[in-house]
Design an enzyme around this catalytic site. Structure first.
Site, short mmCIF file in Angstrom:
data_model
loop_
_atom_site.label_atom_id
_atom_site.label_comp_id
_atom_site.label_asym_id
_atom_site.label_seq_id
_atom_site.Cartn_x
_atom_site.Cartn_y
_atom_site.Cartn_z
N GLU A 199 0.88 -1.16 0.00
CA GLU A 199 0.00 0.00 0.00
C GLU A 199 0.92 1.22 0.00
O GLU A 199 1.79 1.32 0.87
CB GLU A 199 -0.86 -0.03 1.27
N ARG A 253 5.03 -12.66 9.90
CA ARG A 253 5.74 -11.44 9.57
C ARG A 253 7.04 -11.36 10.35
O ARG A 253 7.22 -12.02 11.36
CB ARG A 253 4.88 -10.20 9.81
N LYS A 297 4.40 0.82 9.57
CA LYS A 297 4.58 2.07 8.83
C LYS A 297 3.97 3.24 9.60
O LYS A 297 4.50 4.35 9.55
CB LYS A 297 3.92 1.96 7.46
#
Ligand code: ATP
Ligand code: MG
Length: 565
Positions: A37, A263, A273
């Site tokens: 994204e 992850r 982020k």
């Protein structure tokens, strides 16, 4: 431990791919994608996903990997991020060729798929507010309640949905929801929202749309349109998979397999982020590419090589269990790579003047120095030696304790590639600080060995005072003081664990003259000190270096200890 050894055992995802190829499950096709994204810069966690998706494509003949910008949220996304992401993927060594896609290119197709579901009685326009939707959803232990708008006719829904699109309704006043099951044990299946109204300008589609698809609705469609075979995502999407499958099955369109993996988490590091953006916006760091950041651009500026990051990702492999990797392993990987590839040079970070009393004042010798003992093809270079030198302040002690073998009054040490020197006198300033040493050298020891077999216990690096170049050197430590930065007392956040000493700037350093004009991002080993990289702020007149890592490798020690146990 050699982390660059490739393991022959396939991780569980590569094993699935190999099995699918063997059984010809997807007609022999393998298509993966990396779908960032564009709402921030990429970090080392993304590198894990990039190495996995692009890696699978690179390792299997005919396999492909798409770079897809998942630009479904117009509010937080910026063109700046798109360019940065492309640069980082390329820098890591991967190539999407002509396979660059944007989710926003599929908005019209997604709208038509939504109309298809409405017509089939599988989606409805709902007038509940976001808060009411949450209340109606129920909990893990209690079923939800049907929305009062759930039984609208297909005609009414089609009419309202079209009017949502044309901009008749304000933000948040209506949503389009899938009609699944409000008592489903998986909360994601309780009539999830597919579209929300958002009057916002999108970086690519402008003002064409005022309804935007949610992640759950959009993502499977993007994968399907691109005919992805293996849709690889992180574990938090595991309980979204039934919904991913439901949408594709109800539409009866191409249906990729979603596979989840753990992850990457790193000690002393935050990886989201949102948090990294906070550090940037609140100027806790100098920007996304601050060398203390776990962002790809930060690591690049710090001096990490693409190969070191790829090796790290290979080493941690891919599995199904969340865990936290020791940041020492990442540092170990960069040391291992730079040890093989980086030229050695001499640099003095905290200079102490040394005057060789018996060396002729007007003499300069160009001594041979080895560029890289790990790589004989790297050759040698000349380093000037003269009467006045600098050594490291910490390489001298006036009253040395036991086991301090470096320079001290009356003691003899070796200067690397040069001569044995003996300290004869110590000059101090009025505050008692040592400011200058007087030494004598033994001309018979040129090159660093004594013909009479005399031994010294230390070899020091040095530079010639007149020939050396001034430089600024930035030393870095972990950005956070705690292994888990989110471990904070009630009422505080991760920023209270920021390490106040994570940056130390040394402005009085001296470098050997071969570094004149060193280009930004060039990497070197400063002998005895560590690996250093030319900062992009550097110029011909003002050299600036970042310390990537010290030479000391705590990870190698951890490994040794574990082997012994
Ligand atoms: P963040 O939570 O850091 O904001 P994200 O998951 O929202 O990250 P995306 O841009 O959506 O970021 O991620 C693109 C891809 O990278 C996704 O497939 C995601 O699963 C993967 N990814 C993101 N963070 C990690 C991580 N820490 N480890 C492995 N893969 C990750
Ligand atoms: Mg995301």
């Amino acid at each position: 431990m050699n982390t660059s050894d490739s393991t022959t055992r396939l991780d569980f995802i590569r094993a699935i791919v190999a099995e699918d190829l063997r059984t010809n499950k997807w007609d022999g096709r393998v298509v993966t994608r990396f779908p960032p994204e564009p709402n921030g810069y990429l970090h080392i966690g993304h590198a894990k996903a990039i190495c996995l998706n692009f890696g699978i494509a690179a390792e299997n003949a005919g396999a492909l990997c798409n770079l897809r910008f998942d630009d479904t949220n117009p509010i937080k996304e910026e063109a700046e991020y798109i360019e940065a992401i492309k640069q980082d993927v390329r820098w890591l060594g991967f190539d999407w060729k002509d396979r660059l896609f944007y989710a926003s290119d599929y908005f019209e197709q997604m709208y038509e798929y939504a109309v298809q579901l409405i017509k089939a009685g599988k989606a409805y326009v709902c007038d509940l507010t976001a808060e009411q939707i949450r209340e109606y959803r129920g909990t893990l232990t209690t079923p939800g309640k049907n929305s009062p708008y759930r039984s609208r006719s297909a005609e009414e829904n089609l009419d309202l949905f079209e009017r949502m699109r044309t901009g008749e309704f304000p933000n948040g006043s209506r949503t389009l929801r899938a009609k699944i099951d409000m008592s489903h044990p998986n909360l994601n299946m309780r009539d999830p929202v597919m579209y929300r109204i958002l009057h916002a300008t999108h970086p690519r589609t402008g003002d064409k749309w005022c309804i935007y698809p949610t992640y759950d609705w959009a993502h499977g469609l993007e994968d399907s349109v691109e005919r992805i075979t293996h849709s690889i995502c992180t574990l938090e999407f595991e309980n979204h998979r039934p919904l991913y499958d439901w949408f594709l099955d109800e539409l009866g369109i191409f249906h990729p397999q979603q596979i989840e993996f753990a992850r990457l988490n790193l000690t002393y590091t935050v990886m989201s982020k949102r948090k990294l953006l906070q550090l940037v916006q609140e100027t806790k760091v100098s920007g996304w590419d601050d060398p203390r950041m776990p962002s790809i651009c930060g690591l690049r500026r710090r001096g990490y090589s693409p190969a070191s990051i790829r090796n790290f990702c290979k080493h941690i492999s891919v599995n199904k269990f969340n865990s936290t990797v020791d940041i020492a392993l990442l540092e170990h990987c960069v040391r291992e790579d730079l040890n093989k590839t980086s030229p050695r040079v001499m640099a003095v970070l905290k200079p102490l003047k040394v005057i060789i009393d018996n060396y002729p004042a007007d003499q300069v010798e160009d001594l041979d120095a080895v560029n890289n003992p790990e790589d004989t093809s790297a050759g040698t270079r000349k380093v000037p030696f003269s009467k006045e030198l600098y050594i490291e302040q910490e390489d001298f002690m006036e009253n040395p304790p036991k086991k301090f073998y470096r320079l001290a009054p009356e003691r003899e040490v070796r200067l690397r590639y040069a001569y044995f020197i003996t300290c004869t006198d110590v000059v101090k300033n009025e505050t008692g600080q040592v400011v200058e040493l007087h030494c004598t050298y033994d001309p018979a020891t040129q090159g660093g060995d004594s013909p009479d077999g005399r031994k010294v216990k230390a070899t020091l690096h040095w530079v010639s005072a007149d020939h050396s170049l001034p430089a600024e050197v930035r030393l870095y430590d972990h950005l956070f003081t705690k292994e888990n930065p989110d471990d904070v007392p009630e009422g505080q956040d991760f920023k209270s664990n920021l390490n106040p000493n994570s940056l130390e700037v040394l402005t009085n350093c001296r470098l050997e003259p071969s570094l004149a004009g060193a280009a930004p991002l060039n990497r070197y080993q400063f002998e005895r000190l560590g690996y250093f990289c030319v900062d992009p702020d550097s110029s011909y007149d003002k050299l600036i270096f970042n310390r990537t890592v010290t030479l000391r490798d705590p990870w190698a020690k951890i490994q040794k200890k574990q082997k012994k146990e």
